[in-house]
Design a protein around this motif. Sequence first.
Motif, PDB file in Angstrom:
ATOM      1  N   GLU A   1       1.074   5.720  -8.599  1.00 19.77           N
ATOM      2  CA  GLU A   1       0.168   4.569  -8.607  1.00 19.77           C
ATOM      3  C   GLU A   1       0.821   3.369  -9.293  1.00 19.77           C
ATOM      4  O   GLU A   1       0.710   2.240  -8.814  1.00 19.77           O
ATOM      5  N   ALA A   2       1.527   3.600 -10.393  1.00 17.57           N
ATOM      6  CA  ALA A   2       2.226   2.513 -11.086  1.00 17.57           C
ATOM      7  C   ALA A   2       3.294   1.907 -10.179  1.00 17.57           C
ATOM      8  O   ALA A   2       3.442   0.681 -10.105  1.00 17.57           O
ATOM      9  N   ARG A   3       4.037   2.760  -9.481  1.00 17.15           N
ATOM     10  CA  ARG A   3       5.086   2.282  -8.564  1.00 17.15           C
ATOM     11  C   ARG A   3       4.487   1.460  -7.430  1.00 17.15           C
ATOM     12  O   ARG A   3       4.976   0.373  -7.107  1.00 17.15           O
ATOM     13  N   ARG A   4       3.416   1.956  -6.843  1.00 15.58           N
ATOM     14  CA  ARG A   4       2.772   1.231  -5.744  1.00 15.58           C
ATOM     15  C   ARG A   4       2.215  -0.102  -6.218  1.00 15.58           C
ATOM     16  O   ARG A   4       2.310  -1.099  -5.510  1.00 15.58           O
ATOM     17  N   GLN A   5       1.631  -0.101  -7.396  1.00 16.50           N
ATOM     18  CA  GLN A   5       1.079  -1.339  -7.934  1.00 16.50           C
ATOM     19  C   GLN A   5       2.188  -2.348  -8.253  1.00 16.50           C
ATOM     20  O   GLN A   5       2.100  -3.514  -7.880  1.00 16.50           O
ATOM     21  N   ALA A   6       3.222  -1.889  -8.929  1.00 12.32           N
ATOM     22  CA  ALA A   6       4.324  -2.783  -9.312  1.00 12.32           C
ATOM     23  C   ALA A   6       5.035  -3.368  -8.098  1.00 12.32           C
ATOM     24  O   ALA A   6       5.512  -4.497  -8.133  1.00 12.32           O
ATOM     25  N   ASN A   7       5.101  -2.598  -7.021  1.00 11.94           N
ATOM     26  CA  ASN A   7       5.771  -3.050  -5.796  1.00 11.94           C
ATOM     27  C   ASN A   7       4.822  -3.693  -4.796  1.00 11.94           C
ATOM     28  O   ASN A   7       5.224  -4.012  -3.682  1.00 11.94           O
ATOM     29  N   ASP A   8       3.559  -3.872  -5.173  1.00 15.01           N
ATOM     30  CA  ASP A   8       2.528  -4.477  -4.321  1.00 15.01           C
ATOM     31  C   ASP A   8       2.487  -3.829  -2.938  1.00 15.01           C
ATOM     32  O   ASP A   8       2.443  -4.503  -1.916  1.00 15.01           O
ATOM     33  N   VAL A   9       2.484  -2.525  -2.926  1.00 15.78           N
ATOM     34  CA  VAL A   9       2.473  -1.786  -1.657  1.00 15.78           C
ATOM     35  C   VAL A   9       1.219  -2.119  -0.853  1.00 15.78           C
ATOM     36  O   VAL A   9       1.286  -2.277   0.370  1.00 15.78           O
ATOM     37  N   GLU A  10       0.082  -2.250  -1.519  1.00 15.93           N
ATOM     38  CA  GLU A  10      -1.157  -2.586  -0.814  1.00 15.93           C
ATOM     39  C   GLU A  10      -1.028  -3.908  -0.062  1.00 15.93           C
ATOM     40  O   GLU A  10      -1.407  -4.014   1.103  1.00 15.93           O
ATOM     41  N   GLY A  11      -0.470  -4.909  -0.720  1.00 15.57           N
ATOM     42  CA  GLY A  11      -0.266  -6.212  -0.077  1.00 15.57           C
ATOM     43  C   GLY A  11       0.728  -6.139   1.064  1.00 15.57           C
ATOM     44  O   GLY A  11       0.536  -6.764   2.115  1.00 15.57           O
ATOM     45  N   ILE A  12       1.776  -5.369   0.883  1.00 13.81           N
ATOM     46  CA  ILE A  12       2.790  -5.217   1.919  1.00 13.81           C
ATOM     47  C   ILE A  12       2.193  -4.543   3.157  1.00 13.81           C
ATOM     48  O   ILE A  12       2.409  -4.997   4.289  1.00 13.81           O
TER      49      ILE A  12
END
Length: 122
Positions: A99-110
Amino acid sequence: MELDRVATLLNRLSDKTKEKEIKWEKETNNSYATTLGKFKLSIIQDASSYDYEADPDYFLSITNGKNLISSEWIDSFSDEELKEIMPSSFKVMEALYREARRQANDVEGIVENLIKSIDGML
C-alpha cells in the motif's frame, strides 16, 4: 520494550494507511517512509533475503528526524521478530509495504490515466 506495543503500532499504521490518512514517500527502491511528529517510519522489504523459494523479510524502522541526512536511527522490527506475538505480522507488513509503494508511486492515478487513454481510443 514490549513487542505487543510495536504490534499495536503496526496495526494502527496499516489501518490509517488503508484509510489514506497516512501518506508515504519513496525512500529507495525497496523502502517507503512517512513522518509522524518528529519521527520517520520506514517500511522496508529486504531484497537481499528475497529469492523465488523464500518470502522476503519486512522491517519497520524508526528514525528521529525528517530527512536522511539528519536522521538518527532509533530501532527496527522485523516480521520474523514479531511473529511470535503477532502471527499475522508477515501479511500485515507485506500489505503495508504494498500500500505504501502504491501510494508513493501514485498507482491509483496512473491506472485512472491509463483507463482514460484507452477510453479515448474507442
